[in-house]
Design a protein around this motif. Structure first.
Motif, PDB file in Angstrom:
ATOM      1  N   LEU B  11       1.969   2.878  10.965  1.00 30.66           N
ATOM      2  CA  LEU B  11       1.024   1.869  10.467  1.00 30.66           C
ATOM      3  C   LEU B  11       0.104   1.411  11.596  1.00 30.66           C
ATOM      4  O   LEU B  11      -1.127   1.341  11.437  1.00 30.66           O
ATOM      5  CB  LEU B  11       1.793   0.679   9.888  1.00 30.66           C
ATOM      6  CG  LEU B  11       2.548   0.928   8.572  1.00 30.66           C
ATOM      7  CD1 LEU B  11       3.454  -0.272   8.249  1.00 30.66           C
ATOM      8  CD2 LEU B  11       1.598   1.187   7.409  1.00 30.66           C
ATOM      9  N   ALA B  30       1.645   2.465   3.886  1.00 28.16           N
ATOM     10  CA  ALA B  30       2.440   3.692   3.928  1.00 28.16           C
ATOM     11  C   ALA B  30       3.201   3.806   2.611  1.00 28.16           C
ATOM     12  O   ALA B  30       3.800   2.836   2.143  1.00 28.16           O
ATOM     13  CB  ALA B  30       3.421   3.651   5.095  1.00 28.16           C
ATOM     14  N   TYR B  43      -0.092   7.851   4.682  1.00 25.45           N
ATOM     15  CA  TYR B  43      -0.777   6.623   5.067  1.00 25.45           C
ATOM     16  C   TYR B  43      -2.144   6.529   4.381  1.00 25.45           C
ATOM     17  O   TYR B  43      -2.747   7.548   4.039  1.00 25.45           O
ATOM     18  CB  TYR B  43      -0.964   6.574   6.587  1.00 25.45           C
ATOM     19  CG  TYR B  43       0.347   6.500   7.329  1.00 25.45           C
ATOM     20  CD1 TYR B  43       0.997   5.277   7.513  1.00 25.45           C
ATOM     21  CD2 TYR B  43       0.966   7.651   7.820  1.00 25.45           C
ATOM     22  CE1 TYR B  43       2.220   5.211   8.167  1.00 25.45           C
ATOM     23  CE2 TYR B  43       2.186   7.587   8.477  1.00 25.45           C
ATOM     24  CZ  TYR B  43       2.811   6.371   8.646  1.00 25.45           C
ATOM     25  OH  TYR B  43       4.026   6.296   9.274  1.00 25.45           O
TER      26      TYR B  43
END
Lengths: 134, 134, 134, 134
Positions: B11, B30, B43
Motif C-alpha cells: 500500500l 489492496a 492494488y
C-alpha cells in the motif's frame, strides 16, 4: 404534512416513466424534503443507458429533481419497483442520499408495486460509518 | 498466505500512483483474492477526472486489476489514504465489492498513511441488506 | 515496440475474464502506455454490476491497471468485443482516456472477436471540443 | 415555442441551486423536450459528492427531471456555468443525451454566466460514431 397514502399514489403514477429497456426492472423513488419551511416531494425513475455504467437509479434521479427545486435536506425516502420483493437502495444511492442527510433516523420505506410487501430502515442504518472527509 | 505486513508495504509503495490533482486526497486499496487456488493481491489507486463524476475510487481500481487476473472472489480489502484519519469505502465501492463477496465476514481494514490509526469492519457489515435482484 | 499482432493475441486471451452476467456483452481493452521510457500494455474487461450504474467499461478497467503500473500517458487504445460488429468507446470512456492524452492523433482500433471487422479513429476525433476547465 | 431569451433567464435563475462545495464550479443545464405534443423545458444543476465519483453533471440532472415529466426525445440542450469561458458537455453526458436523441442536428448551446461568450454544436457532432449495440 404529506401523508404516506399520497406518496404511494405518486409512486404508482410515476413508475411507468422508468427508462429500463435493458433490464426490464422499473424503479421509482420519492424524496421528501424541505425548502423554505415547506415540505415537498420529488419523484425520480431509473434511467438506463446502453453503456450500462451511465445508468442512473431512481433515488438519484429524484434527488436531481429535488435539488433544482431548492432542497436543503432529505426528510424521507420511498422506493417502489416492479419486482415481486421490495428492493433496497444500492450503495451508490446510499452515499448520495447521505450527502443531504441531516437526520440519521429519517425513514426509508421500500415497497413492491402490489403494495403487499415492504421493508423499512433509516438513512443512518443503510450506510454505517459512511465515507466522509471529516 | 500473504501476511499483513507485506500488504501494508505494498500500500505504501503504491500510494503515490494516485491521480488526484483535483482533491489532493490520495487513496490506495489492496484486494486479496483467489485465482486457481492461489492467493494473490491486486492494488489500485483513486483516479480522478476533470468531470469529477468520472472519478474512480481506489477500491474499484483494484478490482479492475484483480478481475483481469482471473479473480473469482474477494478474501479481504485494505484501504490506505494520505488523510490523518482512516477513510472507509464509499457506498459505490461497497456495492461493487459485494458483487464479488462470497464471505460476508471477509475483513476490511482501513489505515492512515502513518499506520498509527486503523478501522476494521467486514464486507457484510458495510452494506446491510444490500441491493440485489434476488 | 509492441506489435499489433501481440496485442490482438492479448485481447483474445483476456476477453473471457469479462464479468458480464447481465448483458452477455463481453468487452476487452488494451491501453498502450509509457512508463519510465518503456512501452507497455495493460488489459481490462467490462465489469458489470447488479445496479447497472456501477458497471465499469473495459477501457476504464484497463486504465486502472495501467495507472497502478505508473502510466504517464496513453499511446494507443484497442477495443475488442464479442459482438458481430466492432463497438466504439462510450462517451464516459472517451472523457477518461483523454484525461491521459498527450497526443490527440494517438490511434484507437476497435475490432470484433473474429478479427474480420475493424474501425479506426484517434483520441482527438472521438471527443471533439472535449470538456475541460482550461 | 420556447424562446431562447426565456431559457437564458431560466438558466440564470437556477444556477445558484448547484451543489458544488468541492470544486466551486457551478453548472446549470436546460433540456428542451416534447411530451404529448407540447414543448417543455427542464432544468438541472451539477450535484457534487464527497466521493467525487458519485457527482452528477447538470445535463444529466436535467434529463432526470425531464424523464419524470414524460420526455420522449430531446430537442435542444443549453449549458451555462460560472466559469469565464463556456464549458462543453463531458463525454458521459454526451452518451446519455444521445440515448434520447432522435435528431442529430438538435442544437447544443453553451454560454458563460455573463452571457458574453458562447459555443454552439449539435448532438450528433458531439459524439461521432457513438457507442451503441446496433
Amino acid at each position: 404534512m404529506l401523508n404516506k397514502q399520497e406518496i404511494m399514489q405518486g409512486l404508482t403514477q410515476h413508475l411507468g416513466y422508468s427508462h429500463s429497456p435493458y433490464s426490464g426492472v422499473q424503479v421509482v423513488a420519492a424524496i421528501v424534503y424541505e425548502t423554505n419551511g415547506e415540505e415537498r416531494v420529488a419523484y425520480g425513475v431509473n434511467i438506463e443507458n446502453v453503456s450500462y455504467g451511465l445508468t442512473v437509479c431512481a433515488e438519484r434521479s429524484a434527488i436531481s429533481a429535488a435539488v433544482i427545486d431548492g432542497m436543503q435536506s432529505i426528510k424521507a425516502l420511498y422506493v417502489m419497483s416492479n419486482q415481486s420483493d421490495p428492493i433496497s437502495p444500492c450503495g451508490a444511492c446510499r452515499q448520495v442520499v447521505t450527502e443531504f442527510m441531516q437526520d440519521p433516523v429519517a425513514p426509508v420505506l421500500c415497497v413492491n408495486k402490489a403494495l403487499n410487501k415492504s421493508w423499512e430502515s433509516t438513512l443512518g442504518e443503510l450506510l454505517p460509518n459512511r465515507f466522509d472527509l471529516g
